[in-house]
Design a protein around this motif. Structure first.
Motif, PDB file in Angstrom:
ATOM      1  N   LEU A 268       0.744  -1.167   0.029  1.00 22.67           N
ATOM      2  CA  LEU A 268      -0.107  -0.142   0.001  1.00 22.67           C
ATOM      3  C   LEU A 268       1.073   1.235   0.132  1.00 22.67           C
ATOM      4  O   LEU A 268       2.182   1.203  -0.049  1.00 22.67           O
ATOM      5  CB  LEU A 268      -0.797   0.192   1.099  1.00 22.67           C
ATOM      6  CG  LEU A 268      -0.347   0.531   2.511  1.00 22.67           C
ATOM      7  CD1 LEU A 268      -1.395   0.709   3.541  1.00 22.67           C
ATOM      8  CD2 LEU A 268       0.471  -0.650   2.928  1.00 22.67           C
ATOM      9  N   GLY A 269       0.106   2.514  -0.183  1.00 23.40           N
ATOM     10  CA  GLY A 269       0.913   3.677  -0.033  1.00 23.40           C
ATOM     11  C   GLY A 269       2.033   3.833  -1.195  1.00 23.40           C
ATOM     12  O   GLY A 269       1.721   3.520  -2.213  1.00 23.40           O
ATOM     13  N   SER A 270       3.126   4.218  -0.761  1.00 25.61           N
ATOM     14  CA  SER A 270       4.196   4.353  -1.661  1.00 25.61           C
ATOM     15  C   SER A 270       4.965   3.228  -2.152  1.00 25.61           C
ATOM     16  O   SER A 270       5.665   3.169  -3.152  1.00 25.61           O
ATOM     17  CB  SER A 270       5.288   5.457  -1.081  1.00 25.61           C
ATOM     18  OG  SER A 270       5.845   4.634   0.017  1.00 25.61           O
ATOM     19  N   MET A 271       4.710   2.282  -1.675  1.00 29.23           N
ATOM     20  CA  MET A 271       5.377   0.994  -1.670  1.00 29.23           C
ATOM     21  C   MET A 271       5.347   0.452  -3.076  1.00 29.23           C
ATOM     22  O   MET A 271       6.469  -0.049  -3.902  1.00 29.23           O
ATOM     23  CB  MET A 271       4.841  -0.304  -0.733  1.00 29.23           C
ATOM     24  CG  MET A 271       5.136   0.192   0.677  1.00 29.23           C
ATOM     25  SD  MET A 271       4.091  -1.153   1.663  1.00 29.23           S
ATOM     26  CE  MET A 271       4.970  -2.759   1.529  1.00 29.23           C
ATOM     27  N   PRO A 272       4.101   0.336  -4.102  1.00 27.35           N
ATOM     28  CA  PRO A 272       4.337  -0.050  -5.404  1.00 27.35           C
ATOM     29  C   PRO A 272       5.208   0.757  -6.306  1.00 27.35           C
ATOM     30  O   PRO A 272       6.012   0.312  -6.856  1.00 27.35           O
ATOM     31  CB  PRO A 272       2.622  -0.014  -5.875  1.00 27.35           C
ATOM     32  CG  PRO A 272       2.023   0.746  -4.905  1.00 27.35           C
ATOM     33  CD  PRO A 272       2.686   0.819  -3.640  1.00 27.35           C
ATOM     34  N   THR A 273       4.951   2.186  -6.085  1.00 31.40           N
ATOM     35  CA  THR A 273       5.982   3.206  -6.688  1.00 31.40           C
ATOM     36  C   THR A 273       7.472   2.845  -6.523  1.00 31.40           C
ATOM     37  O   THR A 273       8.289   2.926  -7.374  1.00 31.40           O
ATOM     38  CB  THR A 273       5.295   4.612  -6.536  1.00 31.40           C
ATOM     39  OG1 THR A 273       4.102   4.692  -6.766  1.00 31.40           O
ATOM     40  CG2 THR A 273       6.303   5.593  -7.257  1.00 31.40           C
ATOM     41  N   LEU A 274       7.756   2.739  -5.165  1.00 31.14           N
ATOM     42  CA  LEU A 274       8.867   2.542  -4.659  1.00 31.14           C
ATOM     43  C   LEU A 274       9.639   1.402  -5.381  1.00 31.14           C
ATOM     44  O   LEU A 274      10.767   1.082  -5.713  1.00 31.14           O
ATOM     45  CB  LEU A 274       9.143   2.514  -3.648  1.00 31.14           C
ATOM     46  CG  LEU A 274       8.824   3.892  -2.500  1.00 31.14           C
ATOM     47  CD1 LEU A 274       8.936   3.471  -1.091  1.00 31.14           C
ATOM     48  CD2 LEU A 274       9.942   4.767  -2.929  1.00 31.14           C
ATOM     49  N   LEU A 275       8.790   0.323  -5.358  1.00 32.27           N
ATOM     50  CA  LEU A 275       9.190  -1.032  -5.838  1.00 32.27           C
ATOM     51  C   LEU A 275       9.312  -0.973  -7.481  1.00 32.27           C
ATOM     52  O   LEU A 275      10.423  -1.461  -7.977  1.00 32.27           O
ATOM     53  CB  LEU A 275       8.107  -2.084  -5.715  1.00 32.27           C
ATOM     54  CG  LEU A 275       8.000  -2.881  -4.195  1.00 32.27           C
ATOM     55  CD1 LEU A 275       6.796  -3.414  -4.112  1.00 32.27           C
ATOM     56  CD2 LEU A 275       9.245  -3.435  -3.760  1.00 32.27           C
ATOM     57  N   PHE A 276       8.588  -0.131  -8.244  1.00 32.42           N
ATOM     58  CA  PHE A 276       8.695  -0.070  -9.448  1.00 32.42           C
ATOM     59  C   PHE A 276       9.773   0.721 -10.087  1.00 32.42           C
ATOM     60  O   PHE A 276      10.308   0.465 -11.094  1.00 32.42           O
ATOM     61  CB  PHE A 276       7.391   0.303 -10.199  1.00 32.42           C
ATOM     62  CG  PHE A 276       7.177   0.184 -11.653  1.00 32.42           C
ATOM     63  CD1 PHE A 276       6.739  -0.920 -12.170  1.00 32.42           C
ATOM     64  CD2 PHE A 276       7.445   1.194 -12.669  1.00 32.42           C
ATOM     65  CE1 PHE A 276       6.747  -1.083 -13.682  1.00 32.42           C
ATOM     66  CE2 PHE A 276       7.495   1.062 -14.282  1.00 32.42           C
ATOM     67  CZ  PHE A 276       6.885  -0.043 -14.446  1.00 32.42           C
ATOM     68  N   LYS A 277      10.197   1.462  -9.281  1.00 38.70           N
ATOM     69  CA  LYS A 277      11.552   2.523  -9.680  1.00 38.70           C
ATOM     70  C   LYS A 277      12.665   1.825  -9.291  1.00 38.70           C
ATOM     71  O   LYS A 277      13.799   2.502  -9.491  1.00 38.70           O
ATOM     72  CB  LYS A 277      11.026   3.958  -8.966  1.00 38.70           C
ATOM     73  CG  LYS A 277       9.946   4.688  -9.366  1.00 38.70           C
ATOM     74  CD  LYS A 277       9.841   6.074  -9.255  1.00 38.70           C
ATOM     75  CE  LYS A 277       8.664   6.726  -9.965  1.00 38.70           C
ATOM     76  NZ  LYS A 277       8.804   8.249  -9.525  1.00 38.70           N
ATOM     77  N   GLN A 278      12.544   0.624  -8.636  1.00 39.18           N
ATOM     78  CA  GLN A 278      13.970  -0.220  -8.711  1.00 39.18           C
ATOM     79  C   GLN A 278      14.531  -0.544 -10.023  1.00 39.18           C
ATOM     80  O   GLN A 278      13.646  -0.727 -10.938  1.00 39.18           O
ATOM     81  CB  GLN A 278      13.606  -1.369  -7.549  1.00 39.18           C
ATOM     82  CG  GLN A 278      13.555  -0.925  -6.097  1.00 39.18           C
ATOM     83  CD  GLN A 278      14.476  -0.359  -5.584  1.00 39.18           C
ATOM     84  OE1 GLN A 278      15.832  -0.553  -5.469  1.00 39.18           O
ATOM     85  NE2 GLN A 278      14.052   1.053  -4.959  1.00 39.18           N
ATOM     86  N   LEU A 293      -2.554  -7.835  -3.506  1.00 35.60           N
ATOM     87  CA  LEU A 293      -3.549  -6.954  -3.237  1.00 35.60           C
ATOM     88  C   LEU A 293      -2.909  -5.732  -2.932  1.00 35.60           C
ATOM     89  O   LEU A 293      -1.952  -5.666  -2.057  1.00 35.60           O
ATOM     90  CB  LEU A 293      -4.370  -7.448  -1.957  1.00 35.60           C
ATOM     91  CG  LEU A 293      -5.445  -8.480  -2.221  1.00 35.60           C
ATOM     92  CD1 LEU A 293      -6.131  -8.908  -1.170  1.00 35.60           C
ATOM     93  CD2 LEU A 293      -6.411  -8.131  -3.375  1.00 35.60           C
ATOM     94  N   CYS A 294      -3.609  -4.486  -3.174  1.00 35.37           N
ATOM     95  CA  CYS A 294      -2.871  -3.202  -2.894  1.00 35.37           C
ATOM     96  C   CYS A 294      -3.813  -2.222  -2.845  1.00 35.37           C
ATOM     97  O   CYS A 294      -4.844  -2.015  -3.527  1.00 35.37           O
ATOM     98  CB  CYS A 294      -1.847  -2.908  -4.208  1.00 35.37           C
ATOM     99  SG  CYS A 294      -1.118  -1.398  -3.999  1.00 35.37           S
ATOM    100  N   SER A 295      -3.598  -1.243  -1.886  1.00 33.67           N
ATOM    101  CA  SER A 295      -4.408   0.059  -1.626  1.00 33.67           C
ATOM    102  C   SER A 295      -3.695   1.089  -2.520  1.00 33.67           C
ATOM    103  O   SER A 295      -2.986   1.705  -1.883  1.00 33.67           O
ATOM    104  CB  SER A 295      -4.738   0.161  -0.032  1.00 33.67           C
ATOM    105  OG  SER A 295      -5.429  -1.075   0.333  1.00 33.67           O
ATOM    106  N   GLY A 296      -4.539   1.507  -3.447  1.00 36.45           N
ATOM    107  CA  GLY A 296      -3.860   2.835  -4.050  1.00 36.45           C
ATOM    108  C   GLY A 296      -2.740   2.347  -5.204  1.00 36.45           C
ATOM    109  O   GLY A 296      -1.696   2.623  -5.242  1.00 36.45           O
ATOM    110  N   ILE A 297      -3.291   1.127  -6.073  1.00 34.61           N
ATOM    111  CA  ILE A 297      -2.190   1.136  -7.265  1.00 34.61           C
ATOM    112  C   ILE A 297      -2.199   2.260  -8.038  1.00 34.61           C
ATOM    113  O   ILE A 297      -3.188   2.656  -8.589  1.00 34.61           O
ATOM    114  CB  ILE A 297      -2.903  -0.014  -7.751  1.00 34.61           C
ATOM    115  CG1 ILE A 297      -3.055  -1.498  -7.078  1.00 34.61           C
ATOM    116  CG2 ILE A 297      -1.898  -0.548  -9.152  1.00 34.61           C
ATOM    117  CD1 ILE A 297      -3.632  -2.712  -7.986  1.00 34.61           C
ATOM    118  N   PRO A 298      -0.966   2.622  -8.347  1.00 33.30           N
ATOM    119  CA  PRO A 298      -0.880   3.728  -9.217  1.00 33.30           C
ATOM    120  C   PRO A 298      -1.361   3.302 -10.704  1.00 33.30           C
ATOM    121  O   PRO A 298      -0.956   2.624 -11.402  1.00 33.30           O
ATOM    122  CB  PRO A 298       0.642   4.212  -9.463  1.00 33.30           C
ATOM    123  CG  PRO A 298       1.056   3.658  -7.904  1.00 33.30           C
ATOM    124  CD  PRO A 298       0.298   2.420  -7.839  1.00 33.30           C
TER     125      PRO A 298
END
Length: 535
Positions: A268-278, A293-298
């Motif tokens: 959730l939160g910033s986690m998907p963005t931070l993961l994708f920018k690796q 499952l994710c809350s707030g998928i960009p």
């Protein structure tokens, strides 16, 4: 309810709205110890424990809490620990004693800790040596906490006690947690959560994910936040192991997913963005994931997230107050990149209400406040009758989230009612501006706030965290605003930009904007002003 090792879902999708077959977390643990006792339940690092081992340990600790510490039915027991096995063990032991768990954020300092201990009326605090000094200071400063008993998990003293559960009367409606919200606006409030709340949350998520006993769950959020707790309820529902990481690290998270052969994660939160920018790696798809499952998928990253790691990502929406409310089915490929939060789970009803007239439901396509009723739901806020009455009106929870109902029946988030910039005669949703900024590959994360303006009342300011190596100068600020300006109405483009190294965050990985603004006031950085003609 029995676990499944055949690949069939433990809770079929069509049974999502059914009553859970086991009413309490303590009975659910006892059942798993009986029908899956030798199977792995909890894994921390290289150590793991079976359902039977955890059942015995939690029973012994429950007896110790009762017989040594004088814990009685309904007493509050605070837990201030990092992500170690003693956290879920203490939680389940407290529940077996018929008591109420009070999760405490390990990052709390003296004022926050003192507030939670006083507000909850905790009689016992379970903690470790690292926090012992802080706890001693808080107790010595406050006479009301002088009788607080402190248990050090290094030696919980449970070994001599019986490994069968004490005879506490525990029902579905028995209070299990005082779960304090993140406290982004002043001191936090405690949601009163029952056994039924947690059991239903595990049941609903089991049905939504179609998981079974062969799956491996993994979490990296602090256990004091509710997500690892509902992951524990999910693991108990499935009879599947839960892997708990010490903390979330974007650079090592997917390596841990591969190493532990995790098949399910929640982020959730910033986690998907931070993961994708690796940086992409050749082994990105070399994993066992089959459901995220994710809350707030960009929205703009959704398809890329699935493609990169080879697993479906689906939205789930909920709050501490209400557990799970909306979810996107995994067989709904149209949901990818749609921005939809999903549809109501069978046990919930939702309305999109006019914020100025909550009794009026707005038409499809028009923004309004998301209001929710059904189960699970908190019983109210502890010691906060006025706040409870304001949030729960005639059985409907007012979320504070602005949404629109889509033509396909899905719900789409617009922003927070209170997270808006009122620039002149226009309302600017901070979430919309943040999403536009974060589409820039140079930006790790952005937070938009309102700042006072003599003419317009408020102006738009963006705090931006850049990727490593990107110059934090005025030229970069100009470029990111120009890019965002291609997606936003002119009045929504920030006037001010300040670059930051990181963001203060809540346990739920959301940016704490009050803390951010306080930090900017006490330690001001360079603010780039892109004044434009008044309009």
């Amino acid at each position: 309810m029995t676990t499944s090792l055949t690949g069939q879902p433990v809770v079929p999708a069509e049974r999502m709205g059914d009553e859970p077959t086991v009413p309490t977390l303590t009975e659910l643990l006892a059942l798993r110890a009986h029908d899956a006792g030798e199977r792995e339940f909890l894994r921390f690092g290289e150590w793991s424990w079976t359902f039977a081992e955890i059942d015995s340990w939690t029973s012994r600790l429950a007896h110790r809490l009762i017989e040594v510490d004088g814990v009685r039915t309904g007493d509050r027991v605070a837990i201030m620990l990092p992500n170690v096995v003693h956290w879920p063990v203490t939680w389940l032991a407290v529940l077996k004693a018929g008591a109420v768990a009070v999760p405490v954020n390990c990052s709390y300092q003296r004022s926050d800790l003192a507030f939670v201990l006083r507000d909850s009326g905790a009689r016992v605090l379970v903690t470790d040596a690292e926090r012992a000094g802080l706890v001693a200071q808080v107790r010595s400063d406050d006479d009301a906490l002088a009788d607080l008993r402190v248990v050090d998990v290094a030696d919980d003293g449970s070994e001599p006690f019986p490994d069968t559960a004490p005879p506490a009367e525990i029902e579905a409606a028995t209070l299990a947690n005082l779960q304090y919200t993140s406290g982004t606006t002043g001191f936090p409030k405690a949601c009163m959560l029952t056994h039924d709340y947690w059991v239903r949350l595990g049941w609903t998520c089991a049905a939504a994910t179609a998981l079974n006993g062969q799956d491996v769950l993994l979490t990296a959020q602090p256990f004091s936040y509710m997500d690892p707790q509902w992951n524990t309820a999910l693991a108990l529902t499935l009879g599947a192991p839960l892997v708990v990481l010490p903390r979330f690290s974007a650079s090592t998270f997917m390596a841990d997913v591969r190493r532990h052969r995790a098949t399910f994660v929640y982020v959730l939160g910033s986690m998907p963005t931070l993961l994708f920018k690796q940086p992409p790696a050749p082994d990105d798809r070399d994993n066992d994931l089959r459901a995220v499952l994710c809350s707030g998928i960009p929205v703009e990253l959704h398809a890329g997230l699935e493609e990169r790691w080879g697993a479906p990502w689906r939205e789930i929406y909920g709050m501490t107050e209400s557990g799970v409310d909306l979810v996107s089915p995994f067989d709904d490929a149209i949901a990818v990149g749609s921005g939809s939060l999903g549809r109501p789970v069978p046990t919930k009803q939702v309305r999109v209400a006019d914020p100025a007239d909550p009794g009026r439901e707005v038409p499809d396509g028009e923004s309004g406040e998301l209001v929710i009723s059904g189960a699970p739901m908190m019983s109210g806020y502890w010691n906060r009758p006025d706040a409870t009455a304001n949030a729960l009106r005639d059985g409907w929870l007012h979320t504070g989230d602005l949404v629109v109902r889509r033509p396909d029946g899905g719900i789409q988030l617009v922003g927070r009612i209170k997270d808006m910039v009122r620039r002149g005669g226009e309302n600017v949703a901070c979430a919309e501006v943040e999403a536009a900024l974060e589409r820039d590959d140079r930006i790790v994360a952005a937070a938009v706030v309102a700042v006072p303006d003599d003419v317009l009342g408020e102006e738009v300011k963006a705090f931006i965290q850049l990727t490593e190596g990107t110059p934090a100068d005025r030229a970069t600020a100009q470029q990111v605003l120009e890019r965002a300006g291609n997606q936003l109405a002119r009045f929504k483009v920030p006037r001010y930009v300040e670059f930051v190294a990181d963001f203060p965050r809540t346990p739920s990985e959301r940016v704490s904007k009050p803390a951010l603004k306080a930090r900017a006031a006490s330690e001001p950085g360079t603010t780039h002003d892109f004044a434009r003609p008044r309009s």
